[in-house]
Design a protein around this motif. Structure first.
Motif, PDB file in Angstrom:
ATOM      1  N   MET A 236       0.852  -1.189   0.000  1.00  0.00           N
ATOM      2  CA  MET A 236       0.000   0.000   0.000  1.00  0.00           C
ATOM      3  C   MET A 236       0.889   1.240   0.000  1.00  0.00           C
ATOM      4  SD  MET A 236      -3.373   0.825   2.134  1.00  0.00           S
ATOM      5  CE  MET A 236      -2.839   0.145   3.655  1.00  0.00           C
ATOM      6  N   ILE A 237       0.510   2.216  -0.805  1.00  0.00           N
ATOM      7  CA  ILE A 237       1.296   3.446  -0.905  1.00  0.00           C
ATOM      8  C   ILE A 237       1.019   4.331   0.311  1.00  0.00           C
ATOM      9  CG2 ILE A 237       1.528   5.589  -2.209  1.00  0.00           C
ATOM     10  CD1 ILE A 237       0.871   3.849  -4.735  1.00  0.00           C
ATOM     11  N   GLU A 238       2.096   4.724   0.987  1.00  0.00           N
ATOM     12  CA  GLU A 238       1.952   5.541   2.201  1.00  0.00           C
ATOM     13  C   GLU A 238       1.508   6.964   1.856  1.00  0.00           C
ATOM     14  OE1 GLU A 238       3.626   5.146   5.941  1.00  0.00           O
ATOM     15  OE2 GLU A 238       1.759   6.270   5.745  1.00  0.00           O
ATOM     16  N   GLU A 239       2.273   7.615   0.944  1.00  0.00           N
ATOM     17  CA  GLU A 239       1.936   9.005   0.619  1.00  0.00           C
ATOM     18  C   GLU A 239       1.527   9.147  -0.848  1.00  0.00           C
ATOM     19  OE1 GLU A 239       4.583  12.028   2.240  1.00  0.00           O
ATOM     20  OE2 GLU A 239       5.365  10.443   3.531  1.00  0.00           O
ATOM     21  N   THR A 240       2.534   9.221  -1.720  1.00  0.00           N
ATOM     22  CA  THR A 240       2.212   9.344  -3.151  1.00  0.00           C
ATOM     23  C   THR A 240       3.009   8.291  -3.924  1.00  0.00           C
ATOM     24  OG1 THR A 240       4.066  10.834  -3.557  1.00  0.00           O
ATOM     25  CG2 THR A 240       1.955  11.866  -2.971  1.00  0.00           C
ATOM     26  N   PRO A 241       2.518   7.906  -5.101  1.00  0.00           N
ATOM     27  CA  PRO A 241       3.258   6.949  -5.922  1.00  0.00           C
ATOM     28  C   PRO A 241       4.674   7.448  -6.198  1.00  0.00           C
ATOM     29  CG  PRO A 241       1.053   7.226  -6.794  1.00  0.00           C
ATOM     30  CD  PRO A 241       1.204   8.230  -5.687  1.00  0.00           C
ATOM     31  N   GLN A 242       4.827   8.760  -6.405  1.00  0.00           N
ATOM     32  CA  GLN A 242       6.162   9.300  -6.695  1.00  0.00           C
ATOM     33  C   GLN A 242       7.133   8.973  -5.559  1.00  0.00           C
ATOM     34  OE1 GLN A 242       3.290  10.856  -7.112  1.00  0.00           O
ATOM     35  NE2 GLN A 242       3.302  12.309  -8.806  1.00  0.00           N
ATOM     36  N   LYS A 243       6.690   9.209  -4.299  1.00  0.00           N
ATOM     37  CA  LYS A 243       7.577   8.960  -3.153  1.00  0.00           C
ATOM     38  C   LYS A 243       7.888   7.478  -2.998  1.00  0.00           C
ATOM     39  CE  LYS A 243       7.042  12.984  -0.313  1.00  0.00           C
ATOM     40  NZ  LYS A 243       6.300  13.617   0.752  1.00  0.00           N
ATOM     41  N   SER A 244       6.870   6.634  -3.178  1.00  0.00           N
ATOM     42  CA  SER A 244       7.103   5.190  -3.060  1.00  0.00           C
ATOM     43  C   SER A 244       8.099   4.739  -4.105  1.00  0.00           C
ATOM     44  CB  SER A 244       5.799   4.413  -3.255  1.00  0.00           C
ATOM     45  OG  SER A 244       4.852   4.831  -2.324  1.00  0.00           O
ATOM     46  N   MET A 245       7.975   5.307  -5.303  1.00  0.00           N
ATOM     47  CA  MET A 245       8.879   4.945  -6.398  1.00  0.00           C
ATOM     48  C   MET A 245      10.323   5.287  -6.059  1.00  0.00           C
ATOM     49  SD  MET A 245       7.938   3.391  -9.007  1.00  0.00           S
ATOM     50  CE  MET A 245       9.203   3.844 -10.183  1.00  0.00           C
ATOM     51  N   ASP A 246      10.527   6.445  -5.399  1.00  0.00           N
ATOM     52  CA  ASP A 246      11.878   6.846  -5.023  1.00  0.00           C
ATOM     53  C   ASP A 246      12.543   5.775  -4.151  1.00  0.00           C
ATOM     54  OD1 ASP A 246      11.643   9.118  -6.441  1.00  0.00           O
ATOM     55  OD2 ASP A 246      11.110  10.395  -4.726  1.00  0.00           O
ATOM     56  N   HIS A 247      11.739   5.159  -3.253  1.00  0.00           N
ATOM     57  CA  HIS A 247      12.288   4.110  -2.391  1.00  0.00           C
ATOM     58  C   HIS A 247      12.643   2.852  -3.177  1.00  0.00           C
ATOM     59  CE1 HIS A 247      11.405   6.288   1.211  1.00  0.00           C
ATOM     60  NE2 HIS A 247      10.127   6.364   0.928  1.00  0.00           N
ATOM     61  N   LEU A 248      11.923   2.633  -4.260  1.00  0.00           N
ATOM     62  CA  LEU A 248      12.042   1.332  -4.941  1.00  0.00           C
ATOM     63  C   LEU A 248      12.991   1.336  -6.127  1.00  0.00           C
ATOM     64  CD1 LEU A 248       8.296   0.254  -5.019  1.00  0.00           C
ATOM     65  CD2 LEU A 248      10.116  -0.668  -3.589  1.00  0.00           C
ATOM     66  N   ARG A 249      13.357   2.529  -6.569  1.00  0.00           N
ATOM     67  CA  ARG A 249      14.164   2.641  -7.791  1.00  0.00           C
ATOM     68  C   ARG A 249      15.377   1.710  -7.752  1.00  0.00           C
ATOM     69  NH1 ARG A 249      12.425   6.485 -11.022  1.00  0.00           N
ATOM     70  NH2 ARG A 249      11.597   7.877  -9.444  1.00  0.00           N
ATOM     71  N   GLY A 250      15.540   0.931  -8.802  1.00  0.00           N
ATOM     72  CA  GLY A 250      16.698   0.041  -8.898  1.00  0.00           C
ATOM     73  C   GLY A 250      16.498  -1.309  -8.216  1.00  0.00           C
ATOM     74  N   LYS A 251      15.449  -1.414  -7.385  1.00  0.00           N
ATOM     75  CA  LYS A 251      15.258  -2.677  -6.645  1.00  0.00           C
ATOM     76  C   LYS A 251      14.413  -3.689  -7.418  1.00  0.00           C
ATOM     77  CE  LYS A 251      15.801  -0.846  -1.996  1.00  0.00           C
ATOM     78  NZ  LYS A 251      15.020  -0.130  -1.022  1.00  0.00           N
ATOM     79  N   TYR A 252      13.529  -3.196  -8.251  1.00  0.00           N
ATOM     80  CA  TYR A 252      12.646  -4.100  -8.996  1.00  0.00           C
ATOM     81  C   TYR A 252      12.713  -3.778 -10.486  1.00  0.00           C
ATOM     82  CZ  TYR A 252      10.586  -5.330  -4.502  1.00  0.00           C
ATOM     83  OH  TYR A 252      10.395  -5.762  -3.211  1.00  0.00           O
ATOM     84  N   ASP A 253      12.629  -4.838 -11.315  1.00  0.00           N
ATOM     85  CA  ASP A 253      12.653  -4.632 -12.766  1.00  0.00           C
ATOM     86  C   ASP A 253      11.362  -4.009 -13.248  1.00  0.00           C
ATOM     87  OD1 ASP A 253      15.135  -5.536 -13.156  1.00  0.00           O
ATOM     88  OD2 ASP A 253      14.557  -7.609 -13.629  1.00  0.00           O
ATOM     89  N   LYS A 254      10.251  -4.624 -12.822  1.00  0.00           N
ATOM     90  CA  LYS A 254       8.978  -4.183 -13.375  1.00  0.00           C
ATOM     91  C   LYS A 254       7.988  -3.913 -12.246  1.00  0.00           C
ATOM     92  CE  LYS A 254       5.853  -5.226 -17.143  1.00  0.00           C
ATOM     93  NZ  LYS A 254       5.385  -6.159 -18.143  1.00  0.00           N
ATOM     94  N   ILE A 255       7.620  -2.642 -12.129  1.00  0.00           N
ATOM     95  CA  ILE A 255       6.724  -2.238 -11.044  1.00  0.00           C
ATOM     96  C   ILE A 255       5.326  -2.003 -11.600  1.00  0.00           C
ATOM     97  CG2 ILE A 255       6.284  -0.412  -9.331  1.00  0.00           C
ATOM     98  CD1 ILE A 255       9.344  -0.087  -9.166  1.00  0.00           C
ATOM     99  N   GLY A 256       4.321  -2.456 -10.864  1.00  0.00           N
ATOM    100  CA  GLY A 256       2.934  -2.238 -11.268  1.00  0.00           C
ATOM    101  C   GLY A 256       2.287  -1.219 -10.346  1.00  0.00           C
ATOM    102  N   LEU A 257       1.463  -0.347 -10.905  1.00  0.00           N
ATOM    103  CA  LEU A 257       0.792   0.679 -10.099  1.00  0.00           C
ATOM    104  C   LEU A 257      -0.719   0.612 -10.304  1.00  0.00           C
ATOM    105  CD1 LEU A 257       0.860   3.304  -8.336  1.00  0.00           C
ATOM    106  CD2 LEU A 257       0.994   4.586 -10.503  1.00  0.00           C
ATOM    107  N   LEU A 258      -1.438   0.542  -9.168  1.00  0.00           N
ATOM    108  CA  LEU A 258      -2.891   0.618  -9.168  1.00  0.00           C
ATOM    109  C   LEU A 258      -3.250   1.969  -8.572  1.00  0.00           C
ATOM    110  CD1 LEU A 258      -4.437  -2.551  -7.442  1.00  0.00           C
ATOM    111  CD2 LEU A 258      -5.103  -1.593  -9.621  1.00  0.00           C
ATOM    112  N   ALA A 259      -3.709   2.883  -9.409  1.00  0.00           N
ATOM    113  CA  ALA A 259      -3.996   4.220  -8.882  1.00  0.00           C
ATOM    114  C   ALA A 259      -5.055   4.894  -9.746  1.00  0.00           C
ATOM    115  CB  ALA A 259      -2.717   5.052  -8.862  1.00  0.00           C
ATOM    116  N   ASP A 260      -5.587   5.990  -9.232  1.00  0.00           N
ATOM    117  CA  ASP A 260      -6.669   6.647  -9.954  1.00  0.00           C
ATOM    118  C   ASP A 260      -6.156   7.283 -11.248  1.00  0.00           C
ATOM    119  OD1 ASP A 260      -6.084   9.528  -9.744  1.00  0.00           O
ATOM    120  OD2 ASP A 260      -6.416   9.245  -7.597  1.00  0.00           O
ATOM    121  N   HIS A 261      -7.113   7.726 -12.041  1.00  0.00           N
ATOM    122  CA  HIS A 261      -6.844   8.168 -13.403  1.00  0.00           C
ATOM    123  C   HIS A 261      -5.795   9.280 -13.507  1.00  0.00           C
ATOM    124  CE1 HIS A 261      -7.789   8.158 -17.585  1.00  0.00           C
ATOM    125  NE2 HIS A 261      -7.916   9.466 -17.578  1.00  0.00           N
ATOM    126  N   SER A 262      -5.690  10.071 -12.443  1.00  0.00           N
ATOM    127  CA  SER A 262      -4.785  11.219 -12.517  1.00  0.00           C
ATOM    128  C   SER A 262      -3.318  10.790 -12.624  1.00  0.00           C
ATOM    129  CB  SER A 262      -4.986  12.138 -11.309  1.00  0.00           C
ATOM    130  OG  SER A 262      -4.616  11.460 -10.133  1.00  0.00           O
TER     131      SER A 262
END
Ligand code: TXA
Ligand code: MG
Length: 332
Positions: A236-262
């Motif tokens: 579950m995303i704590e704050e925003t997808p952008q912030k979560s992504m910063d934590h994950l960069r380089g750790k996973y090859d393919k990341i999936g995101l479930l989020a609203d249209h925006s």
């Protein structure tokens, strides 16, 4: 067994199969159900076997007319009648004392039974045709996200059930609300498509069972099991997808995101596999798309799924309840 994909034309065959003790998956307004004749002990046993479902987790009996509830329950409190008039057919399961007519495995040995009248023409036709209640859990393998299309059911149960009736995608996307009417104040055992706010317009008081995950004996036995999980980890995303992504960069090859249209454009620009939960600020839309989204991203071969959180109001309660189980508490 070769599983037959069925439609409206095949209702006679589906009925005959059910009466012969076979399993038929069918659409409801919430999720697809895995149906068996609720009066046939062997047929009900097949549900537990096929899903890999623990035997202490009772099933909901589905009926096609409000009157049929009297055939199953020992007593019908007036509050039940009021709720049935308001919400049936619809995504509200009522827990009432049963009268012993159903196969005992349906109720997992409890004194109570969950009953609902689904709001879907194919489900109602099928139940009417069999002239008996159908026991039906969600038509997924135990622990997997509930199925909101016939294809989802096929992915999980092909070769294991007689047939799957295709009624297209379901409209609610999350399961019914389970409301216990056997205590002095009605208790929501599982938040679902009918919201607490809607129930409060009819009932003077409604309680919510606390998160029963940690308890050995929650009142809805199903709530204690691992649930709704695809084969990849969900966070579950704590704050925003952008912030979560910063934590994950380089750790996973393919990341999936479930989020609203925006987030669609942002996901595209950042090469993230994305599934659209629909218009912004709509927990209804998010609930409708959650299970389908988990399955779709899993199919795309992502290594991790990040999912947006929603305020726990209205349908947001059901959404967050399912998401918390899918993530098993993982937050990033
Ligand atoms: O929307 C739905 O309810 C879908 C569709 C197919 O109708 N069905 C569904 O069934 O979600 P299932 O088996 O996946 O979930 C039923 C939930 C479980 O958490 C179970 O423990 C609870 O209802 N339940 C059933 N009978 C109960 C009873 N007598 N007392 C307490 N909880 C009960
Ligand atoms: Mg289920």
């Amino acid at each position: 067994m070769q599983t037959k994909l069925m439609d409206l034309e095949d209702l006679e065959e589906a009925k005959a199969a059910l009466l012969a003790g076979e399993l038929i998956a069918f659409p409801t307004e919430t999720v697809y159900g895995l149906g068996a004749d609720a009066t046939n002990e062997q047929a009900v046993a097949k549900i537990f076997q096929t899903k890999g479902r623990p035997s202490d987790n009772p099933l909901i009996a589905h009926i096609a007319s409000k009157n049929d509830v009297k055939r199953i329950v020992a007593e019908l409190p007036s509050v039940a009648t009021v709720l049935m008039d308001q919400f049936w057919p619809g995504p509200l399961t009522l827990i009432l004392k049963h009268n012993g007519t159903l196969a005992s495995s349906v109720t997992a040995g409890l004194e109570t039974v969950g009953v609902r009248m689904p709001d879907h023409p194919l489900a109602l036709e099928l139940i009417k045709a069999t002239e008996r209640p159908l026991a039906a859990p969600s038509a997924n393998r135990s622990g997997r996200p509930s199925p909101t299309t016939a294809e989802h059911v096929y992915e999980d149960l092909a070769g294991k059930v007689y047939g799957i009736i295709d009624g297209g995608p379901t409209s609610c996307g999350v399961e019914s609300t389970v409301l216990d009417l056997t205590s002095s104040v009605p208790v929501i055992l599982r938040p679902g498509a009918i919201t607490k706010e809607e129930l409060e317009q009819i009932l003077p008081e409604v309680k919510e069972s606390q998160d029963t995950d940690q308890l050995d004996h929650p009142k809805a036995p199903g709530m204690k099991y691992k649930h709704y999980s695809p084969s990849v980890p969900v966070w579950m995303i704590e704050e925003t997808p952008q912030k979560s992504m910063d934590h994950l960069r380089g750790k996973y090859d393919k990341i999936g995101l479930l989020a609203d249209h925006s987030y669609q454009e942002w996901a595209y620009e950042n090469q993230i596999a994305y599934y659209d939960l629909g218009v912004q600020d709509s927990p209804e839309s998010a609930s409708q798309h959650l299970f389908a989204g988990l399955r779709a991203l899993e199919k795309q071969g992502v290594d991790i799924i990040l999912a947006q959180r929603y305020p726990e109001i209205r349908s947001g309660k059901a959404y967050m309840n399912r998401l918390k189980k899918a993530t098993a508490g993982k937050i990033i």
